[in-house]
Design an enzyme around this catalytic site. Structure first.
Site, PDB file in Angstrom:
ATOM      1  N   GLU A 413       0.824  -1.210   0.000  1.00 47.61           N
ATOM      2  CA  GLU A 413       0.000   0.000   0.000  1.00 47.61           C
ATOM      3  C   GLU A 413       0.863   1.267   0.000  1.00 47.61           C
ATOM      4  O   GLU A 413       0.644   2.208   0.760  1.00 47.61           O
ATOM      5  CB  GLU A 413      -0.962  -0.019   1.188  1.00 47.61           C
ATOM      6  CG  GLU A 413      -1.897  -1.224   1.151  1.00 47.61           C
ATOM      7  CD  GLU A 413      -2.863  -1.292   2.315  1.00 47.61           C
ATOM      8  OE1 GLU A 413      -2.738  -0.468   3.256  1.00 47.61           O
ATOM      9  OE2 GLU A 413      -3.752  -2.159   2.315  1.00 47.61           O
ATOM     10  N   GLU A 500      -4.171  -9.017  -0.422  1.00 51.45           N
ATOM     11  CA  GLU A 500      -4.748  -8.811   0.916  1.00 51.45           C
ATOM     12  C   GLU A 500      -6.245  -8.625   0.769  1.00 51.45           C
ATOM     13  O   GLU A 500      -6.704  -7.648   0.185  1.00 51.45           O
ATOM     14  CB  GLU A 500      -4.113  -7.605   1.605  1.00 51.45           C
ATOM     15  CG  GLU A 500      -4.589  -7.377   3.031  1.00 51.45           C
ATOM     16  CD  GLU A 500      -3.816  -6.247   3.708  1.00 51.45           C
ATOM     17  OE1 GLU A 500      -2.588  -6.158   3.498  1.00 51.45           O
ATOM     18  OE2 GLU A 500      -4.440  -5.461   4.438  1.00 51.45           O
TER      19      GLU A 500
END
Length: 806
Positions: A413, A500
């Site tokens: 991220e 994820e």
């Protein structure tokens, strides 16, 4: 040049610790006898109470950080001409500085990388003092619990001036031939000459199978100038290789020896598995050319009550549970893991995504939502510009021989995914991965694919990756319904992995309605519906390589007060399976039958009230009985099946009652027995009983081992049973634990993130009738021998276990 072989010894015992800071602590003459004696690995973050006002905030688990010092007195090996002496730290969090006899040796800033320091010629005869300053005072610096201190193993290593470099052997599978009956291998060796004269040596490679039989050997000659580094490579072929897979994780042992006049003087051992790993835009993940769906979970690096301190035994216990659940993949979030974890993944057959960074140059916002006192934050970005590439190469060199690793991740991220310069950094890091390891592909876990502007990932960023990692695939807009569909149409050549996605957690054994779902989830609010939809999609689309779910195991940090951890896993932080463990087992473990029902059946005072009973199973149908009376029969199909041969001939005869991947019944409560019977092809194949229990009557104490090596650990599971021997599922008795003899109690944990009691306190309440104790065998202050563990609870007879230590 010395001729003795390489020497490597654990350097974990005999350390002293103090939380505080003074330059005098580095000096040889400082008296550290009042400091806390300990054995590494050590994380001081779990030694002190959590505090709502701690600068780490909820992200860091409200833990104590600061600056701490470690000191160790030791007698060094006698110096020998032509030999080197180094010390290796597997991980120190963070910003460490190391001193030997008062003089600064060096250190390392990034807390997740191994590093070595040269002690050659710097030790003295008699007492030497190694001092390590650890600075974790700049907070907040993480979105999860990092721990503080020398939390991984330390080793003292001696070898000749001419030696195999640190992590200097790389063995890879360079293809299969003749229907996989022949494997071509490639072995590369980097050798350093720290001596004063050039040398001509041999580099021998000997490969042994799991039974110890030599199956291959090869050799090359090497000339190395003084002060230089040289490189050797051989390309041997192995007939009838036993391939490594997630179902059959077969390992070989490679011994690389440097020889002079035919005699070995430095030998380096490397474990390896023979396999190929690739990602394909149409077929997903391919292991040895065969399609394998990744059924993975993300894990953080803490071990529960020992904090970040890494013990092989703890991870072995956890990974065995995940394997039984049907999990075959591990994502190391969001940093290089302890080497012991990767060793276990090699041995047990997990497909690993090894991740390097959570931040590049841009620091992530640490939100006040998680209890941070300031919007200003520190993090890995502090060190990325200066050390980022070095830390990446260190990870690649250390980990690239692990057959379990199938994918490198260069970031989680990363905010630069939306920056113009982001793709330049990505390409540089990905090029480094390809250069140091041409056998594996590279990903980055992206959370803003299809997100609103201004944070949406730039198209050139995602398209530059070998494999695109999708975090929370269904988070944005219509993607909640369509998932990967738009990108499959727009980028048909894209390789995709769910890096994820939501798991299903909750607090184990708690079934009451939740007033604030932002704080914790109950056993009913498990979020399985979200995963059920995702899994039906992923399992039926070959182009999606699989998923790594957030998370497999609960972890410290990323919490909101009054919780100290995140209950997002299928296994709690104490290592006890939750109900959702059996949900995943029912859809992932196709080797064994699963039948599990919940909740418990102790609902005194709620007689006649309807209780929702949930069933997780891979049976075709399940019949539920209450006190011998049939409540109903339910079933589901997965995958859905159509007709076979004719329009009215189903491929299999089932009677699904739901499209969900779980079953439900509403049952009016009465004390007694719930009995579930599972059927396959009309035959009863499994049975699960839940009974109303009586009051606590006795303790049950079970250890995972009876013999403890020095500094080895044992896990002891403590349960409270009724007179009939049934675990009392709502027991919350206060339990005390005492250890006598050559062992110490590391702590107690019940898996409840709401319990803020210090782990090291020798008494704790049960959660849902269970508690974990961890002990370590030690000879410090006592001779090896027999240790006793005494477990006590008010009104119950003590239970005693004995352990042989040594």
């Amino acid at each position: 040049m010395g001729t003795a072989d390489r020497f490597c010894a654990a350097f974990n015992d005999g350390w002293n610790f103090f939380l505080g800071d003074d330059p005098w602590f580095a000096e040889t003459g400082f008296d550290d006898r009042d400091w806390k004696p300990l054995v590494l690995p050590h994380d001081w973050g779990v030694d002190y109470p959590v505090s709502q006002t701690a600068p780490t905030g909820g992200g860091g688990g409200y833990a104590v950080t600061g600056i701490g010092w470690y000191r160790k007195h030791f007698t060094a090996p006698k110096p020998e001409p032509g030999r080197r002496l180094i010390i290796q730290f597997d991980g120190v969090f963070m910003d460490s500085t190391v001193f030997l006899n008062g003089k600064k040796l060096g250190g390392h800033s990034f807390g997740y990388s191994e590093f070595t320091l040269d002690l050659t010629g710097l030790t003295v005869e008699g007492d030497n003092v190694l001092a390590v300053r650890v600075n974790n005072a700049l907070q907040p610096n993480s979105r999860w619990y990092t721990g503080s201190g020398i939390y991984r193993n330390v080793r003292l290593i001696s070898f000749a001036d001419v030696h195999i470099d640190q992590n200097g052997v790389f063995i890879l599978t360079n293809g299969f031939y003749n229907d996989k009956t022949i494997s071509r291998l490639q072995v590369q060796t980097w050798v350093k000459n720290d001596g004063a004269v050039p040398v001509d040596i041999g580099v021998e490679q000997h490969l042994f199978d799991a039974e110890g039989k030599e199956v291959l050997k090869d050799a090359s000659a090497l000339h190395i100038e003084a002060g230089d580094r040289a490189y050797s490579m051989v390309l041997p072929s192995l007939a009838n290789p036993h391939l490594w897979t997630d179902q059959d994780p077969y390992l070989y042992r490679l011994e690389t020896s440097l020889t002079l006049d035919g005699k070995p003087f430095d030998t380096y051992t490397t474990r390896t598995g023979i396999r190929t790993a690739a990602f394909d835009c149409d077929r997903g993940f391919l292991l040895n050319g065969e399609q394998v769906k990744i059924k993975g979970v993300c894990i953080h690096h803490d071990g529960g009550l020992t904090g970040a301190a890494s013990y092989r035994e703890t991870w072995e216990r956890r990974l065995r549970l995940l394997k039984d659940m049907g999990c075959n993949g591990i994502r190391c979030a969001h940093n290089p893991p302890a080497p012991e974890l990767l060793d276990l993944c090699d041995e047990m057959g997990f497909l690993v995504m090894d991740e390097a960074f959570d931040e590049w140059l841009l620091t992530k916002f640490k939100s006040a939502e998680y209890g941070y006192s300031s919007n200003f934050a520190y993090g890995g970005s502090q060190f990325f510009a200066e050390e980022g590439e070095l830390n990446l190469v260190t990870m690649l060199h250390r980990d690239r021989n692990h057959p379990s690793i199938v994918l490198w991740s260069i970031g989680n991220e990363i905010p630069e995914q939306a920056a113009v310069e982001g793709v330049q950094i990505l390409r540089r890091l990905q090029d480094i991965c390809h250069q140091e390891d041409p056998t594996r592909m590279v990903t980055s876990a992206l959370d803003n694919i299809a997100s609103p502007e201004p944070h949406r990932v730039r198209e050139e960023f995602e398209c530059a990756l070998d494999v695109v990692g999708y975090n929370y695939t269904g988070r944005w807009g219509m993607r909640a319904e369509t998932l990967y569909d738009e990108d499959r149409k727009k980028y048909p050549g894209r390789r995709m992995i769910g890096s994820e996605n939501p798991s299903a957690g909750g607090i184990r054994g708690i079934y009451e309605k939740v007033s604030d779902p932002n704080v914790f989830r109950s056993g009913y609010d498990t979020a399985t519906h979200t995963h059920e939809f995702l899994w039906r999609y992923t399992a039926s689309r070959d182009f999606v390589a699989g998923d790594y779910l957030w998370t497999g195991i609960d972890y410290l940090g990323e919490s909101r007060w009054p919780l100290k951890g995140a209950p997002s896993g299928a296994i709690d932080i104490a290592g006890f399976p939750k109900d959702t463990f059996y949900y995943f087992r029912s859809i992932w473990n196709d080797r064994e039958i699963t039948l599990h029902i919940l909740p418990h059946w102790n609902w005194k005072g709620r007689e006649g009230e309807f209780i929702t009973v949930i069933g997780y199973t891979n049976c075709d149908e399940v019949s539920l009985y209450l006190n011998g009376r049939l409540v109903g029969t339910k079933g589901y199909d997965f995958p859905n099946v159509g007709m076979k041969g004719a329009w009215n001939t189903p491929a299999r005869k089932t009677h699904p009652t739901t499209h969900d991947l779980h079953l439900t019944w509403d049952v009016p409560y009465e004390a007694g027995e719930l009995r579930a019977v599972g059927f396959r092809e009309g035959k009863a194949v499994a049975e699960e009983l839940i009974k109303t229990t009586g009051a606590p009557a006795k303790l049950k104490v079970t250890a995972d081992r009876e013999k403890l090596p020095l500094n080895g650990i044992a896990h002891i599971e403590i349960e409270v049973l009724d007179k009939a021997g049934l675990r009392v599922p709502n027991a919350d008795s206060l339990v005390s634990v005492k250890v006598e003899g050559p062992a110490v109690l590391l702590g107690l944990d019940n898996g409840d993130p709401r319990d803020l009691t210090e782990f090291s306190i020798p008494e704790r309440k049960l959660l849902a009738g269970r508690l974990l104790a961890v002990i370590r065998g030690t000879a410090r202050g006592a001779a090896p021998g027999t240790a006793r563990l005494i477990v006590s609870a008010k009104g119950l007879e003590d239970t005693v276990l004995t352990f042989m230590v040594g």
